[in-house]
Design a protein around this motif. Sequence first.
Motif, PDB file in Angstrom:
ATOM      1  N   LEU A  62       0.832  -1.215   0.000  1.00  0.00           N
ATOM      2  CA  LEU A  62       0.000   0.000   0.000  1.00  0.00           C
ATOM      3  C   LEU A  62       0.861   1.259   0.000  1.00  0.00           C
ATOM      4  O   LEU A  62       0.569   2.218  -0.722  1.00  0.00           O
ATOM      5  CB  LEU A  62      -0.930  -0.005   1.214  1.00  0.00           C
ATOM      6  N   VAL A  63       1.927   1.273   0.802  1.00  0.00           N
ATOM      7  CA  VAL A  63       2.835   2.427   0.815  1.00  0.00           C
ATOM      8  C   VAL A  63       3.445   2.628  -0.561  1.00  0.00           C
ATOM      9  O   VAL A  63       3.484   3.747  -1.092  1.00  0.00           O
ATOM     10  CB  VAL A  63       3.941   2.233   1.874  1.00  0.00           C
ATOM     11  N   ALA A  64       3.933   1.547  -1.176  1.00  0.00           N
ATOM     12  CA  ALA A  64       4.581   1.657  -2.484  1.00  0.00           C
ATOM     13  C   ALA A  64       3.607   2.127  -3.544  1.00  0.00           C
ATOM     14  O   ALA A  64       3.937   2.962  -4.396  1.00  0.00           O
ATOM     15  CB  ALA A  64       5.178   0.309  -2.867  1.00  0.00           C
ATOM     16  N   SER A  65       2.387   1.592  -3.527  1.00  0.00           N
ATOM     17  CA  SER A  65       1.385   1.989  -4.519  1.00  0.00           C
ATOM     18  C   SER A  65       1.045   3.463  -4.387  1.00  0.00           C
ATOM     19  O   SER A  65       0.973   4.190  -5.392  1.00  0.00           O
ATOM     20  CB  SER A  65       0.132   1.128  -4.346  1.00  0.00           C
ATOM     21  N   ARG A  66       0.837   3.923  -3.148  1.00  0.00           N
ATOM     22  CA  ARG A  66       0.478   5.331  -2.931  1.00  0.00           C
ATOM     23  C   ARG A  66       1.619   6.254  -3.370  1.00  0.00           C
ATOM     24  O   ARG A  66       1.389   7.234  -4.097  1.00  0.00           O
ATOM     25  CB  ARG A  66       0.147   5.543  -1.453  1.00  0.00           C
ATOM     26  N   LEU A  67       2.853   5.957  -2.954  1.00  0.00           N
ATOM     27  CA  LEU A  67       3.964   6.863  -3.249  1.00  0.00           C
ATOM     28  C   LEU A  67       4.351   6.817  -4.720  1.00  0.00           C
ATOM     29  O   LEU A  67       4.696   7.857  -5.313  1.00  0.00           O
ATOM     30  CB  LEU A  67       5.153   6.519  -2.359  1.00  0.00           C
TER      31      LEU A  67
END
Length: 544
Positions: free
Chosen positions: A23-28
Amino acid sequence: MEQREPSDRADVCVVGAGPAGSLVASRLASDGHDVVVLEAGPRFAFDSRQERMERAIRPGDGRDVWEMGGERDAYSASGERHYPLNISRVKGVGGSTLHWQGMVMRLHPTDFEGGHDTDDPAWPIGYDDLRPYYAEAEQAMGVAGDADNPFAPPRETPYPMPGFSPSYSDSLFADACESLGIATHSVPNARNSETYDGRSQCVGYGTCQPVCPSGAKYDASVHARDAEAAGARIVDRAPVQRLETDGEGGVTAAVYATPDGTEHRQPARQFVLAAGGIEIPRLLLLSQSEQHPDGLANSSGLVGQYFMEHLYAGADGVLDQETRQNHIGFITSESHQFYDDPGQAVERADTGETVVDSTDESLSPIKLEFLNYAGPSPVELALGGESWGDELLADLRAAYGTHIAMGGLVGQPPRKENRVTLDTSRTDDHGNPVPDIQWSLGPRVERSLRRANEIQRAILSELGAEIGGTIGPDATGPAYHHMGTTRMGTDPAESVVTPTLRTHDLANLSIASSSVFVTAGSLNPTLTIGALALKCADHVDERL
């Protein structure tokens, strides 16, 4: 041949491709940042899931479905109770959501306020701080649910999908609970009740744990793919060995190993640890240096301490009627009536007769579950049986179909003696000390388990069940929810990360994980992990 060389330039290096890291990677990445994700385990091909399902239902094979174990995954458990760590883990793109049950609840405001007991400190953030992120996490994962839980915290929008209908045995429980004045309600699930986000609706394989062959149940490989589509790079089979720092209070590189034994350095401007409540403190402790002799982010001495779990309470029985078990592989009804008030009495609705007395004892919240998979599975009976033909059919009919059972969770209060340390006497396949889980229950958990069992037995008795086994303080086990080993707080002497999920000690190191939980509550943690991951991503974005 896959490229496992480090990227020349990265804005963010994320460690772990489970639900938080993906989720962090997708958002950033969607925000335009250059993101590299380092994942210790492999990519599992989606088309291998049917074979994994078949392996899971063969007697004796289920524990090997996601290839955990061996020197890579060695651990110690030197505490009062053995902690069976590898049952809980999947190392690979998708992480533990590849085999999770998929139940997604929001913690209650009282969980954040430390309102359950004087042993429970308050979080430095409240329910309202996470409320918008909870809504985003529900949309991201795809949650099917109905707003029929009178004990749930307030929400702003409906669930993305309608909830699943109650099972047949749920209706039996509902009648018994109504007679006892106990409210039942649906369970929000991260599985599709209708087509959602390009994934099919649930088709009822019933093997949700440990594998969903259809992809209807959410797993974090969904957001790993989204991250890659937005430009992120995911390097699998790249376990991070340590983090390197400079003399100015920042992390400079993540050092990772590749399958050929080569070590590489991945530099980045910001680093996010998302490898779970065991491997995150282990990595911080492994990253000790002359500058950080006690490990990274550990000026408080609290890295690895306050390990918390949810403990399982259960009771089962047999009825003189069909209960239609094992038609559904997940829970569709629960009761949270004893969550914020676990000491309340249970009384018959018609006569007011007290069935379970009230108590003023200090208790953890209690979540009650009505199971859809009580008793033996006919598939397991058939595969493990020695009879054939009509004799086998008669054996199956005699052994299957009338069982019924309840489950439940109670959470541990934070206790320093429950912790994750390094066992320097054992090493993994790269020569690093393995994690050592030092774990015990404590009196409050034991009282809460006994209380849950009392309520469960009262409900089964009301059903007219012949009560069989009880899983309580002496026979309980963990729900495999690792929490609390890098707790959040405002005081650097009493916590590891700030309310923005950044470590107190290192300006460019953040943690997105249940390891930051201050208290455990008694509700499944993955939705809160997702909400915290999205919050963490927003704060990292602000720093870039």
